[in-house]
Structure formats: structure tokens, C-alpha cells
Write an enzyme that holds these catalytic residues in place. Sequence first.
Site, PDB file in Angstrom:
ATOM      1  N   GLU A   1      81.042  -7.275 -21.227  1.00 30.10           N
ATOM      2  CA  GLU A   1      82.441  -6.713 -21.131  1.00 30.10           C
ATOM      3  C   GLU A   1      83.058  -7.679 -20.448  1.00 30.10           C
ATOM      4  O   GLU A   1      82.870  -8.553 -19.584  1.00 30.10           O
ATOM      5  CB  GLU A   1      82.448  -5.348 -20.149  1.00 30.10           C
ATOM      6  CG  GLU A   1      83.494  -4.555 -20.202  1.00 30.10           C
ATOM      7  CD  GLU A   1      83.170  -3.521 -19.248  1.00 30.10           C
ATOM      8  OE1 GLU A   1      82.338  -2.804 -19.470  1.00 30.10           O
ATOM      9  OE2 GLU A   1      84.328  -3.180 -18.298  1.00 30.10           O
TER      10      GLU A   1
ATOM     11  N   ASP B   1      87.111  -7.786 -18.727  1.00 35.46           N
ATOM     12  CA  ASP B   1      88.031  -6.777 -18.203  1.00 35.46           C
ATOM     13  C   ASP B   1      89.144  -7.311 -17.600  1.00 35.46           C
ATOM     14  O   ASP B   1      89.239  -8.263 -16.829  1.00 35.46           O
ATOM     15  CB  ASP B   1      87.483  -6.046 -17.085  1.00 35.46           C
ATOM     16  CG  ASP B   1      86.409  -5.045 -17.471  1.00 35.46           C
ATOM     17  OD1 ASP B   1      86.167  -4.589 -18.500  1.00 35.46           O
ATOM     18  OD2 ASP B   1      85.601  -4.857 -16.445  1.00 35.46           O
TER      19      ASP B   1
ATOM     20  N   GLU C   1      92.324  -5.214 -15.540  1.00 35.59           N
ATOM     21  CA  GLU C   1      92.459  -3.622 -15.266  1.00 35.59           C
ATOM     22  C   GLU C   1      93.915  -4.075 -14.529  1.00 35.59           C
ATOM     23  O   GLU C   1      93.940  -4.838 -13.466  1.00 35.59           O
ATOM     24  CB  GLU C   1      91.511  -3.235 -14.436  1.00 35.59           C
ATOM     25  CG  GLU C   1      90.530  -2.411 -15.372  1.00 35.59           C
ATOM     26  CD  GLU C   1      89.652  -1.764 -14.456  1.00 35.59           C
ATOM     27  OE1 GLU C   1      89.320  -0.410 -14.867  1.00 35.59           O
ATOM     28  OE2 GLU C   1      88.967  -2.246 -13.599  1.00 35.59           O
TER      29      GLU C   1
ATOM     30  N   ASN D   1      79.886  -6.971 -11.177  1.00 30.55           N
ATOM     31  CA  ASN D   1      80.249  -7.413  -9.996  1.00 30.55           C
ATOM     32  C   ASN D   1      80.569  -8.874  -9.703  1.00 30.55           C
ATOM     33  O   ASN D   1      80.433  -9.725  -8.968  1.00 30.55           O
ATOM     34  CB  ASN D   1      78.684  -7.492  -9.032  1.00 30.55           C
ATOM     35  CG  ASN D   1      78.251  -5.945  -9.132  1.00 30.55           C
ATOM     36  OD1 ASN D   1      79.076  -5.009  -8.849  1.00 30.55           O
ATOM     37  ND2 ASN D   1      77.007  -5.768  -9.076  1.00 30.55           N
ATOM     38  N   ARG D   2      81.709  -9.063 -10.700  1.00 29.61           N
ATOM     39  CA  ARG D   2      82.115 -10.498 -11.004  1.00 29.61           C
ATOM     40  C   ARG D   2      83.654 -10.396 -10.760  1.00 29.61           C
ATOM     41  O   ARG D   2      84.483 -11.104 -11.434  1.00 29.61           O
ATOM     42  CB  ARG D   2      81.796 -11.220 -11.995  1.00 29.61           C
ATOM     43  CG  ARG D   2      80.334 -11.401 -12.258  1.00 29.61           C
ATOM     44  CD  ARG D   2      79.969 -12.317 -13.115  1.00 29.61           C
ATOM     45  NE  ARG D   2      78.535 -12.823 -13.251  1.00 29.61           N
ATOM     46  CZ  ARG D   2      77.550 -12.150 -13.989  1.00 29.61           C
ATOM     47  NH1 ARG D   2      78.239 -11.125 -15.105  1.00 29.61           N
ATOM     48  NH2 ARG D   2      76.435 -12.389 -14.259  1.00 29.61           N
ATOM     49  N   GLU D   3      84.084  -9.570  -9.666  1.00 34.09           N
ATOM     50  CA  GLU D   3      85.671  -9.286  -9.497  1.00 34.09           C
ATOM     51  C   GLU D   3      86.444 -10.582  -9.086  1.00 34.09           C
ATOM     52  O   GLU D   3      86.143 -11.138  -8.148  1.00 34.09           O
ATOM     53  CB  GLU D   3      85.980  -8.114  -9.001  1.00 34.09           C
ATOM     54  CG  GLU D   3      85.344  -6.799  -9.255  1.00 34.09           C
ATOM     55  CD  GLU D   3      83.854  -6.542  -8.805  1.00 34.09           C
ATOM     56  OE1 GLU D   3      83.207  -7.419  -8.114  1.00 34.09           O
ATOM     57  OE2 GLU D   3      83.142  -5.575  -8.963  1.00 34.09           O
TER      58      GLU D   3
ATOM     59  N   ASP E   1      91.609   7.849  -6.478  1.00 32.57           N
ATOM     60  CA  ASP E   1      90.657   7.949  -5.563  1.00 32.57           C
ATOM     61  C   ASP E   1      90.393   6.605  -5.113  1.00 32.57           C
ATOM     62  O   ASP E   1      89.660   6.505  -3.983  1.00 32.57           O
ATOM     63  CB  ASP E   1      89.647   8.734  -5.891  1.00 32.57           C
ATOM     64  CG  ASP E   1      89.070   8.327  -7.380  1.00 32.57           C
ATOM     65  OD1 ASP E   1      89.848   7.477  -8.061  1.00 32.57           O
ATOM     66  OD2 ASP E   1      87.841   8.504  -7.875  1.00 32.57           O
TER      67      ASP E   1
ATOM     68  N   GLY F   1      92.568   1.465  -1.687  1.00 32.52           N
ATOM     69  CA  GLY F   1      91.203   2.383  -1.472  1.00 32.52           C
ATOM     70  C   GLY F   1      91.286   3.744  -1.384  1.00 32.52           C
ATOM     71  O   GLY F   1      90.908   4.710  -0.879  1.00 32.52           O
TER      72      GLY F   1
ATOM     73  N   ARG G   1      79.716  -9.688   1.049  1.00 29.95           N
ATOM     74  CA  ARG G   1      79.310  -8.911   0.221  1.00 29.95           C
ATOM     75  C   ARG G   1      77.995  -9.368  -0.537  1.00 29.95           C
ATOM     76  O   ARG G   1      77.158  -8.652  -0.770  1.00 29.95           O
ATOM     77  CB  ARG G   1      80.162  -8.846  -0.980  1.00 29.95           C
ATOM     78  CG  ARG G   1      79.791  -7.846  -2.016  1.00 29.95           C
ATOM     79  CD  ARG G   1      80.873  -7.965  -2.908  1.00 29.95           C
ATOM     80  NE  ARG G   1      80.722  -7.243  -4.227  1.00 29.95           N
ATOM     81  CZ  ARG G   1      81.406  -7.362  -5.290  1.00 29.95           C
ATOM     82  NH1 ARG G   1      82.506  -8.149  -5.296  1.00 29.95           N
ATOM     83  NH2 ARG G   1      80.972  -6.948  -6.376  1.00 29.95           N
TER      84      ARG G   1
END
Length: 280
Positions: A100, A102, A104, A127-129, A193, A198, A266
Site C-alpha cells: 500500500e 498512502d 492521507e 509503520n512507515r509514517e 477519534d 489525537g 518508538r
Amino acid sequence: MAFANNGGLCVLVLSALMVACTAGNFYQDFDLTWGDHRAKIYNGGQLLSLSLDKVSGSGFRSKKEYLFGRIDMQLKLVAGNSAGTVTAYYLSSEGPMHDEIDFEFLGNLSGDPYILHTNVFTQGKGNREQQFYLWFDPTRNFHTYSIIWNPQHIVFLVDNIPIREFRNAESIGVPFPKNQPMRIYSSLWNADDWATRGGLVKTDWSKAPFTAYYRNFNAIPSSSNSLSNSARQMATAGQLDTTSRRWLRWVQKYFMTYNYCTDLKRFPGGLPPECRQSRF
Ligand SMILES: *[C@@H]1O[C@H](CO)[C@@H](O)[C@H](O)[C@H]1NC(C)=O
């Protein structure tokens, strides 16, 4: 003589049509997949809109699948108080091991900036934002959001300026999307949400329906010769040229607000391996 003239005319008409056709047509290229009347195509297929109200969002999907190429779309995002709304525009294959790519767009209160959130999934794992502010108001005009995808790398571009590069790092054990064809998807949905600080800022339903617009879709396989020279060169090149690299550095220096590759908290056990390659 008359026959030959007709033939000549036809060639002319055909080539004019072909030029017109490269701009893409939403009726031809996409299916409206959910949200009923909230997803709409109009202007003879030249314009598409998605909207979101308290009951539902909406979405569409490409009819075709793509394996490598360059994909361009112009978007004009939800204006005004768009906090809590997310406009997702992405490529994805199917199944649990899917790949994928993305974009957004996270809405915000009037006057506060959108965040462009990006991610890359390979074989089901993301998990590669990386997140960015834009250098313009994306709700005022249409801007072009593009993905270049070839066996060497994936490049995210905004108005032809590269904002992110994900290089093929298979040699160090990172899977790269190269076998699973992807469809193009987009949806407009409510994510209050998590999306705005956040979940602190909620969607203001008194402003609904929220609407985003799409036009000038273009998908070109890397091998195509219908691209202009410079566009083809960028689509097929295995790496960015010096000018593009300079733009990428500019964006990452001044507009990047989050990078997983620098988030040591992280990944206490060490950053993902491809992060070692993304220095330039
Ligand atoms: C909204 O604007 C605020 C204030 O500038 C900013 O901190 C935040 O990152 C922006 N984006 C979202 C999605 O909240």
C-alpha cells in the site's frame, strides 16, 4: 478523392480524441464504491466529489489495477472547519500481505493547517509514517498529488515536487512492492477519534456535508510513450535527479512534521533497516 479526404479527417479526429482521452474520465476509470449519493461524478466524467455527513462518508476505486507507473490526481480538499475529517487517497493491493502507498489528508480547524500523512506498506506491514505541512492552502485550489512507482523506488510528489522517496532496500532485507498490482482508492471519512491532535478536536457536524473534489486523473505505465520526456524520465529513472533531490531536501527540512525514521522512542530496539538508507 472524397474517400481519401474522409480518411484524412478521421485520422485528425482520432488523434484529437486521443489527446482528449489521456486526461482520463471518471466514469471510465473508477467505480463509486460506497456512500450512495455522497460520491458523485459530473461534468461528463471530468469531476468527481466525495462527501461526508453524520450518517456516512463515501469512496471510490479504480476499475484497473496498476503495476508500476506514474499516477497523478488533482484534489481540492474539504474547506473551512474540516477538523476530524480524513481524505485518504492511496494505492493498494489485496489480502493480508498487501502492499500500500498512502496519502492521507488530515483536516483541521479553519485557519489551521492540514497535515499530509504518508505511509508505505510492504507485505502487510506499514509503520512507515511521514507527515508534512503543505506550502499552500490545499482547500483553495486543485493541486496535483502523484506517485511514481518503479522497481527502484516509490516517490510521493506534490505539484511535481518530491516530498518522500522510499527506495528499494531488498538487498538489506526490506520487502519492496513489485509483484502485486494495486488499485487506486479514495475515501472521505470521519476520524475525529484520532486525526486532530489525537482526538481532542471533534468533527463539527453543523458544517456537514464535507466535500472534497477530484479531477485530471492520469495513470501512465512506466513504459508508455504518451508521457512528455521529462515526465517519462522521472517516472522510469531509478533515482531522483539533482534538482528533485534538492526539492526533496527543502520539503523535508521545512515541512516535515513527523518522520518514523527519527522516532527513536518508538523503535527502542533500533530504527527500521531502510532508515539507514534514507539519508542523503
Ligand atoms: C492542526 O493545527 C494545529 C495548530 O497549528 C497543529 O498543531 C496540528 O498539527 C494541525 N493538524 C492536525 C491534524 O491536527
